[in-house]
Design a protein around this motif. Structure first.
Motif, PDB file in Angstrom:
ATOM      1  N   ASN A  59       0.855   8.617  -8.311  1.00  0.00           N
ATOM      2  CA  ASN A  59       1.539   8.080  -7.138  1.00  0.00           C
ATOM      3  C   ASN A  59       0.683   8.139  -5.867  1.00  0.00           C
ATOM      4  O   ASN A  59       1.188   7.878  -4.773  1.00  0.00           O
ATOM      5  N   ARG A  60      -0.574   8.455  -6.037  1.00  0.00           N
ATOM      6  CA  ARG A  60      -1.501   8.607  -4.907  1.00  0.00           C
ATOM      7  C   ARG A  60      -1.375   7.482  -3.889  1.00  0.00           C
ATOM      8  O   ARG A  60      -1.336   7.714  -2.680  1.00  0.00           O
ATOM      9  N   SER A  61      -1.291   6.252  -4.341  1.00  0.00           N
ATOM     10  CA  SER A  61      -1.272   5.106  -3.421  1.00  0.00           C
ATOM     11  C   SER A  61      -0.013   5.054  -2.563  1.00  0.00           C
ATOM     12  O   SER A  61      -0.004   4.408  -1.522  1.00  0.00           O
ATOM     13  N   MET A  62       1.052   5.723  -3.014  1.00  0.00           N
ATOM     14  CA  MET A  62       2.281   5.722  -2.210  1.00  0.00           C
ATOM     15  C   MET A  62       2.072   6.378  -0.864  1.00  0.00           C
ATOM     16  O   MET A  62       2.866   6.172   0.065  1.00  0.00           O
ATOM     17  N   GLY A  67       2.064  -0.996   4.084  1.00  0.00           N
ATOM     18  CA  GLY A  67       1.377  -2.261   3.881  1.00  0.00           C
ATOM     19  C   GLY A  67       0.341  -2.241   2.770  1.00  0.00           C
ATOM     20  O   GLY A  67      -0.353  -3.233   2.580  1.00  0.00           O
ATOM     21  N   HIS A  68       0.255  -1.124   2.038  1.00  0.00           N
ATOM     22  CA  HIS A  68      -0.658  -1.088   0.895  1.00  0.00           C
ATOM     23  C   HIS A  68       0.115  -1.271  -0.410  1.00  0.00           C
ATOM     24  O   HIS A  68       1.318  -1.045  -0.469  1.00  0.00           O
ATOM     25  N   ALA A  69      -0.598  -1.667  -1.452  1.00  0.00           N
ATOM     26  CA  ALA A  69       0.027  -1.864  -2.759  1.00  0.00           C
ATOM     27  C   ALA A  69       0.053  -0.552  -3.533  1.00  0.00           C
ATOM     28  O   ALA A  69      -0.933   0.173  -3.573  1.00  0.00           O
ATOM     29  N   TYR A  70       1.193  -0.270  -4.133  1.00  0.00           N
ATOM     30  CA  TYR A  70       1.302   0.808  -5.127  1.00  0.00           C
ATOM     31  C   TYR A  70       1.736   0.142  -6.431  1.00  0.00           C
ATOM     32  O   TYR A  70       2.851  -0.351  -6.534  1.00  0.00           O
ATOM     33  N   VAL A  71       0.832   0.095  -7.396  1.00  0.00           N
ATOM     34  CA  VAL A  71       1.100  -0.536  -8.687  1.00  0.00           C
ATOM     35  C   VAL A  71       1.139   0.551  -9.751  1.00  0.00           C
ATOM     36  O   VAL A  71       0.199   1.328  -9.872  1.00  0.00           O
ATOM     37  N   TYR A  72       2.229   0.610 -10.504  1.00  0.00           N
ATOM     38  CA  TYR A  72       2.310   1.608 -11.576  1.00  0.00           C
ATOM     39  C   TYR A  72       2.662   0.929 -12.894  1.00  0.00           C
ATOM     40  O   TYR A  72       3.168  -0.194 -12.936  1.00  0.00           O
ATOM     41  N   PHE A  73       2.349   1.648 -13.960  1.00  0.00           N
ATOM     42  CA  PHE A  73       2.548   1.151 -15.331  1.00  0.00           C
ATOM     43  C   PHE A  73       3.755   1.861 -15.926  1.00  0.00           C
ATOM     44  O   PHE A  73       3.915   3.066 -15.773  1.00  0.00           O
ATOM     45  N   ILE A  74       4.625   1.104 -16.614  1.00  0.00           N
ATOM     46  CA  ILE A  74       5.882   1.709 -17.082  1.00  0.00           C
ATOM     47  C   ILE A  74       6.273   1.149 -18.438  1.00  0.00           C
ATOM     48  O   ILE A  74       6.000  -0.007 -18.738  1.00  0.00           O
ATOM     49  N   TYR A  75       6.908   1.969 -19.241  1.00  0.00           N
ATOM     50  CA  TYR A  75       7.446   1.576 -20.544  1.00  0.00           C
ATOM     51  C   TYR A  75       6.389   0.979 -21.469  1.00  0.00           C
ATOM     52  O   TYR A  75       6.709   0.156 -22.329  1.00  0.00           O
ATOM     53  N   THR A  77       4.354  -1.236 -21.205  1.00  0.00           N
ATOM     54  CA  THR A  77       4.166  -2.684 -21.198  1.00  0.00           C
ATOM     55  C   THR A  77       3.998  -3.273 -19.810  1.00  0.00           C
ATOM     56  O   THR A  77       3.219  -4.205 -19.642  1.00  0.00           O
ATOM     57  N   TRP A  78       4.704  -2.742 -18.836  1.00  0.00           N
ATOM     58  CA  TRP A  78       4.876  -3.466 -17.583  1.00  0.00           C
ATOM     59  C   TRP A  78       4.228  -2.776 -16.396  1.00  0.00           C
ATOM     60  O   TRP A  78       4.195  -1.554 -16.317  1.00  0.00           O
ATOM     61  N   PHE A  79       3.769  -3.598 -15.482  1.00  0.00           N
ATOM     62  CA  PHE A  79       3.353  -3.103 -14.179  1.00  0.00           C
ATOM     63  C   PHE A  79       4.417  -3.488 -13.165  1.00  0.00           C
ATOM     64  O   PHE A  79       5.110  -4.498 -13.326  1.00  0.00           O
ATOM     65  N   CYS A  80       4.537  -2.655 -12.109  1.00  0.00           N
ATOM     66  CA  CYS A  80       5.450  -2.971 -11.021  1.00  0.00           C
ATOM     67  C   CYS A  80       4.711  -2.818  -9.702  1.00  0.00           C
ATOM     68  O   CYS A  80       3.890  -1.919  -9.542  1.00  0.00           O
ATOM     69  N   LEU A  81       5.030  -3.700  -8.755  1.00  0.00           N
ATOM     70  CA  LEU A  81       4.362  -3.714  -7.454  1.00  0.00           C
ATOM     71  C   LEU A  81       5.282  -3.211  -6.348  1.00  0.00           C
ATOM     72  O   LEU A  81       6.410  -3.674  -6.219  1.00  0.00           O
ATOM     73  N   ASN A  82       4.750  -2.251  -5.588  1.00  0.00           N
ATOM     74  CA  ASN A  82       5.440  -1.751  -4.401  1.00  0.00           C
ATOM     75  C   ASN A  82       4.599  -1.997  -3.163  1.00  0.00           C
ATOM     76  O   ASN A  82       3.377  -2.097  -3.258  1.00  0.00           O
ATOM     77  N   VAL A  83       5.281  -2.043  -2.009  1.00  0.00           N
ATOM     78  CA  VAL A  83       4.599  -2.075  -0.717  1.00  0.00           C
ATOM     79  C   VAL A  83       4.861  -0.734  -0.038  1.00  0.00           C
ATOM     80  O   VAL A  83       6.019  -0.368   0.170  1.00  0.00           O
ATOM     81  N   THR A  84       3.818   0.006   0.295  1.00  0.00           N
ATOM     82  CA  THR A  84       4.032   1.284   0.974  1.00  0.00           C
ATOM     83  C   THR A  84       4.636   1.043   2.344  1.00  0.00           C
ATOM     84  O   THR A  84       4.467  -0.025   2.941  1.00  0.00           O
ATOM     85  N   SER A  85       5.365   2.057   2.845  1.00  0.00           N
ATOM     86  CA  SER A  85       6.257   1.771   3.964  1.00  0.00           C
ATOM     87  C   SER A  85       6.211   2.760   5.111  1.00  0.00           C
ATOM     88  O   SER A  85       6.946   2.587   6.086  1.00  0.00           O
ATOM     89  N   GLU A  86       5.381   3.786   5.036  1.00  0.00           N
ATOM     90  CA  GLU A  86       5.408   4.780   6.116  1.00  0.00           C
ATOM     91  C   GLU A  86       3.999   5.091   6.612  1.00  0.00           C
ATOM     92  O   GLU A  86       3.054   4.376   6.272  1.00  0.00           O
ATOM     93  N   ALA A  87       3.881   6.154   7.405  1.00  0.00           N
ATOM     94  CA  ALA A  87       2.585   6.562   7.940  1.00  0.00           C
ATOM     95  C   ALA A  87       1.741   7.189   6.832  1.00  0.00           C
ATOM     96  O   ALA A  87       2.275   7.613   5.805  1.00  0.00           O
ATOM     97  N   ILE A  94       8.409   0.269  -1.050  1.00  0.00           N
ATOM     98  CA  ILE A  94       9.409  -0.735  -1.381  1.00  0.00           C
ATOM     99  C   ILE A  94       9.001  -1.393  -2.691  1.00  0.00           C
ATOM    100  O   ILE A  94       7.913  -1.958  -2.806  1.00  0.00           O
ATOM    101  N   LEU A  95       9.890  -1.344  -3.671  1.00  0.00           N
ATOM    102  CA  LEU A  95       9.649  -2.047  -4.934  1.00  0.00           C
ATOM    103  C   LEU A  95      10.020  -3.517  -4.770  1.00  0.00           C
ATOM    104  O   LEU A  95      11.131  -3.833  -4.339  1.00  0.00           O
TER     105      LEU A  95
END
Length: 196
Positions: A59-62, A67-75, A77-87, A94-95
């Motif tokens: 979760n380092r990127s969180m 405004g940065h991307a946090y991409v994680y791998f789940i199940y 099979t899948w990747f999910c994209l988040n936008v970081t939201s704080e300082a 945000i997923l």
DNA sequence: AAGAAGATTCGCT
DNA sequence: GCGAATCTTCTTA
């Protein structure tokens, strides 16, 4: 398209991102979609957040500035994209759960194996697959000039609806999912004021 | 070192 | 509607 300035608080950003446009510029062309569904994973006490137990390798990127991307791998099979939201140093994001395809639809169709518009990027795993996102995109600055993956200003939704988050078992009663109720590109069956 | 759970999706019943 | 697929990550159930 014009880049966006991001508000500084997580829930505000989750609502703000509705209507904004996610863009990926690839050698094969531009892929773009209008964001119609988001979920907030809060700073501080949010048991459903990947950052709840502190910073780890995954979760380092969180913890990057908003405004940065946090991409994680789940199940498996899948990747999910988040936008970081704080300082910087505060883990929150945000997923992005669904977009309305705008550009690069042929590329999306090929990656997704379907031509049905509402199935291309409805759901976070499908969205990342349609955009061809993976670990290489983890940590990218979505507001940087020349970034391969970035956020553009779009058209705000006429209205915003809320519900509990989908697929989480912890803090399942928190109303932190936001979506455009009129959009056929929204995922999930929990619509309109459902707040189990 | 091993095991369980997971911010999902798809296909079958 | 339910269960399998599939594998990374974190916890020690």
């Amino acid at each position: 398209m014009r880049r966006t300035e991001l508000p500084a608080e997580t829930v505000t950003l989750a609502r703000f991102l509705l209507g904004a446009v996610l863009v990926r510029d690839t050698p094969r062309g531009r892929i773009a979609g209008r964001i119609v569904e988001t979920e907030a994973y809060l700073p501080g006490v949010d048991p459903a957040s990947h950052a709840y137990r502190g910073e780890t390798q995954r979760n380092r990127s969180m913890y990057l500035r908003r405004g940065h991307a946090y991409v994680y791998f789940i199940y498996g099979t899948w990747f999910c994209l988040n936008v970081t939201s704080e300082a910087p140093g505060i883990g929150a994001a945000i997923l992005l759960r669904a977009v309305e395809p705008l550009d690069g639809i042929a590329l999306m169709e090929r990656r997704r194996g379907t031509a049905r518009a509402t199935d291309l990027a409805r759901g976070p795993g499908r969205l990342a697959a349609a955009f061809g996102l993976d670990r290489r995109h983890d940590g990218l600055d979505l507001c940087a000039a020349g970034s391969e993956l970035w956020l553009a200003a779009g058209s705000p939704p006429d209205s915003i609806e809320e519900s509990v988050r989908i697929g989480v078992s912890l803090a399942a009663d928190r109303v932190l999912r936001f979506f455009e109720p009129e959009s056929p590109f929204v995922s999930g069956t929990r619509r309109l004021n459902e707040r189990r």
